[in-house]
Design an enzyme around this catalytic site. Structure first.
Site, PDB file in Angstrom:
ATOM      1  N   THR A  70       0.785  -1.166   0.098  1.00 60.38           N
ATOM      2  CA  THR A  70       0.077   0.180   0.033  1.00 60.38           C
ATOM      3  C   THR A  70       0.883   1.164  -0.041  1.00 60.38           C
ATOM      4  OG1 THR A  70      -1.736  -1.261   1.401  1.00 60.38           O
ATOM      5  CG2 THR A  70      -1.778   1.418   1.102  1.00 60.38           C
ATOM      6  N   THR A 107      -3.954   1.475  -2.659  1.00 63.16           N
ATOM      7  CA  THR A 107      -3.053   0.136  -2.711  1.00 63.16           C
ATOM      8  C   THR A 107      -3.714  -0.670  -3.897  1.00 63.16           C
ATOM      9  OG1 THR A 107      -3.056  -1.763  -1.016  1.00 63.16           O
ATOM     10  CG2 THR A 107      -5.002  -0.781  -1.272  1.00 63.16           C
TER      11      THR A 107
END
Length: 622
Positions: free
Chosen positions: A427, A445
């Site tokens: 992420t 992400t």
């Protein structure tokens, strides 16, 4: 909650097309009439000026940007310098991160966008989380040949893991609701960056090496990220012309080309029919994603979570994220104790106990509120936190896992115990404050580092593996995080904005899967309770207790605090990733901003983790 329709009017699409044509932003294969001049390596993408050094901490005024990447932060800063606001800079920074951090973010994924409007004092959130395709039922992760769940690694690198991407729709919605730039304008610096290329650092090479085995299984991914069979060398220039052309196409024709046009069909085809290399040794299960799923995707606008901590208003992301409720509950629990740098071991003990109890409640109660009844108000109430705090012994850790709280109880009696849950570790996060005091905390992400491992042919971006955030089978009766058609998997992303009266005070967030929650809590604890400056709070070693028998911790945390925490009964273990990469030994990669009462801004990124980030201010002090 407001549903935001992603689709554009024909009039506005025509305006965007005309503007795009005037700037020479053309579709793939069209002749460029006024193509932008690429900046030389090491120069600013939008101005061509020599790039300054990439500090992890900057102080000054006029606005600030913090992210894990120097190129992305510089792009965001130039948007602020040119008069753009926090939303404009955040989207431009995020688009650049899709170029330089392709294994963590990009248009093949999703995320959560939190916006503070300084003029009104209002905090608004955008849920751009991926959704399960409508054809995906509760047994989707069960192998029909065996009747048992697919191994996690098998599901990750397959079409089965691919959810409907929400990132591009989030950018468009954020600009429509809060920004002053068009999506065409916001994408332009990233297009130049993708064409010009960026300098490969050790983190990018290491992430590629960590994924080389599975990237090599997919022909398009191997061709892009493993040229000549090896990860790009440190110091080389990595260019992604396919991604540049894809973003040009979107800039010209709008997001319909992604959600309703040829890109939608191509993404669906990859998910349903993974393109394997000739010598591939895997047989990934097919996915359920269709072009209709993409056409129906919608961003959700909703109220943030809110708690008060030491007189400050802490705002976060409501479900489908578990970040806001779990960060908020952890802080509410800690509010019941006296934390101090003079009692550091006990303060850390209480931090670990608070997050363990909050995670027990997160795992039991939080899911997509469109499908399950999430008791958000109760989880964020001080009364509920008080009932959890009364179970915590200031001198001794409780055996883990602890039980979730009984939502109807007023005393200290717990419900039945449940096991802990976890998520992938990749992420990225960015934080922005502008000259007017508006602020953005944005976490985005594609899930695992490298997502599903599958690149859309000729388009230059990876598809997410977000659907592996669902529990493959129910963890307990009534599990709120099992698969259903159209459902958003539970997330731990925790973009957080802290407000003092009418002014933004802190903007904080991090990557790291389920450790995101504990990272945000620990940074706030370090800053607000333990006497650290923001740079010290971000750099300090971390541990992450998520209701498990042992507490994963960075080696520096173990070295500094293992002996102090042992009398409390805490067992620390070196943090482990999904591979032996040195990057797996880190927890989080924070990007944060502080604005003091006099208006001085301190922007902070990681000095070391994930190769170090970059934090910049518009007008540096001194």
């Amino acid at each position: 909650m407001v549903t935001v329709d992603r689709r554009r009017s024909l009039r506005r699409a025509g305006i965007a097309l005309a503007a795009a044509t005037s700037l020479g932003i053309l579709a793939a294969g069209a002749p460029a009439t006024a193509a932008p001049t690429a900046a030389p390596p090491g120069a600013s993408v939008t101005t061509g000026r020599p790039a300054p050094a990439a500090p992890s901490t900057s102080t000054g005024t006029g606005g600030a940007v913090s992210s894990v990447d120097a190129e992305a932060s510089r792009i965001g800063l130039e948007v602020l310098r040119d008069g753009g606001n926090a939303a404009d800079a955040a989207v431009a920074t995020a688009a650049a991160l899709g170029v330089t951090e392709p294994y963590s973010a990009g248009i093949g994924g999703g995320g959560y966008f939190v916006y503070f409007d300084a003029a009104t004092g209002e905090v608004t959130t955008l849920d751009g989380r991926e959704t399960a395709p409508v054809g995906m039922g509760p047994n989707a992760f069960i192998n029909p040949a065996t009747g048992t769940p697919y191994p996690f690694a098998t599901a990750v690198s397959s079409g089965l893991s691919v959810g409907v991407p929400g990132t591009l729709a989030t950018w468009e919605t954020a600009l429509d609701r809060f920004g002053t730039d068009s999506l065409r304008e916001a994408l332009q610096p990233a297009i130049v960056l993708a064409n010009r290329g960026f300098t490969v650092d050790q983190t990018f090479r290491q992430q590629t090496l960590d994924n080389a085995a599975r990237f090599s299984q997919f022909s398009d991914t191997a061709a892009l990220f493993l040229p000549g069979g090896d990860a790009p060398q440190v110091g080389s220039t990595f260019k992604n012309h396919d991604l540049a052309q894809t973003m040009k196409l979107i800039a010209q024709r709008g997001t319909d080309v992604f959600y309703d046009g040829p890109l939608a069909a191509e993404m669906a085809d990859v998910a349903q029919h993974p393109r394997l290399a000739p010598d591939a040794t895997i047989a990934p299960p097919s996915g359920f994603l269709t072009a209709d799923d993409l056409a129906e995707y919608e961003v959700l606008e909703q109220a943030p979570t809110h708690v008060e901590y030491h007189g400050l208003d802490v705002y976060g992301m409501a479900p489908s994220s578990s970040g806001g409720t779990t960060v908020g509950e952890s802080l509410n629990i800690l509010e019941d104790f006296a934390l101090s740098p003079d009692a550091l071991p006990q303060s850390l003990h209480l931090y670990l106990e608070a997050t363990a109890h909050a995670f027990a409640d997160r795992n039991r109660y939080v899911g997509d509120p469109a499908f399950v009844d999430v008791p958000t108000e109760t989880l964020l109430s001080q009364e509920f936190a008080d009932s959890r705090a009364c179970l915590i012994d200031p001198a001794q850790a409780r055996p883990k896992p602890v039980a979730p709280g009984d939502l109807a109880a007023t005393g200290c009696e717990p419900a039945a115990a449940v096991a802990s849950a976890d998520q992938g570790v990749s992420t990225t996060h960015l934080s922005v404050v502008d000259q007017w005091g508006n602020a953005v905390a944005y976490t985005l992400t594609i899930e695992q580092t490298g997502g599903s491992g599958m690149t859309v042919p000729g388009r230059g971006f990876l598809l997410n593996n977000e659907l592996t955030d669902f529990n493959f089978v129910p963890a307990f009766p009534g599990d709120p995080n099992t698969v259903e058609p159209g459902k958003r998997p539970r997330s731990s992303m925790s973009p957080t904005i802290v407000v003092d009266g009418d002014d933004v005070r802190y903007v904080v967030g991090s990557p790291g899967g389920a450790t995101i929650i504990t990272t945000v809590v620990q940074v706030l604890l370090n800053r607000l309770d333990l006497g650290m400056t923001l740079p010290e709070a971000v750099a300090a070693p971390r541990a992450s207790q998520r209701n498990a028998a042992t507490t994963p911790a960075e080696s520096a945390f173990i070295a500094a605090y293992a002996d102090d925490l042992a009398p409390f009964g805490h067992v620390l273990a070196p943090v482990q990733g999904t591979n032996p990469s040195p990057l797996a030994a880190e927890i989080g990669a924070v990007a944060a901003i502080e604005v003091d009462q006099g208006g001085l801004i301190t922007a902070v990124a990681e000095p070391v983790r994930r190769g170090g980030g970059t934090a910049l201010v518009v007008e540096p002090a001194n």
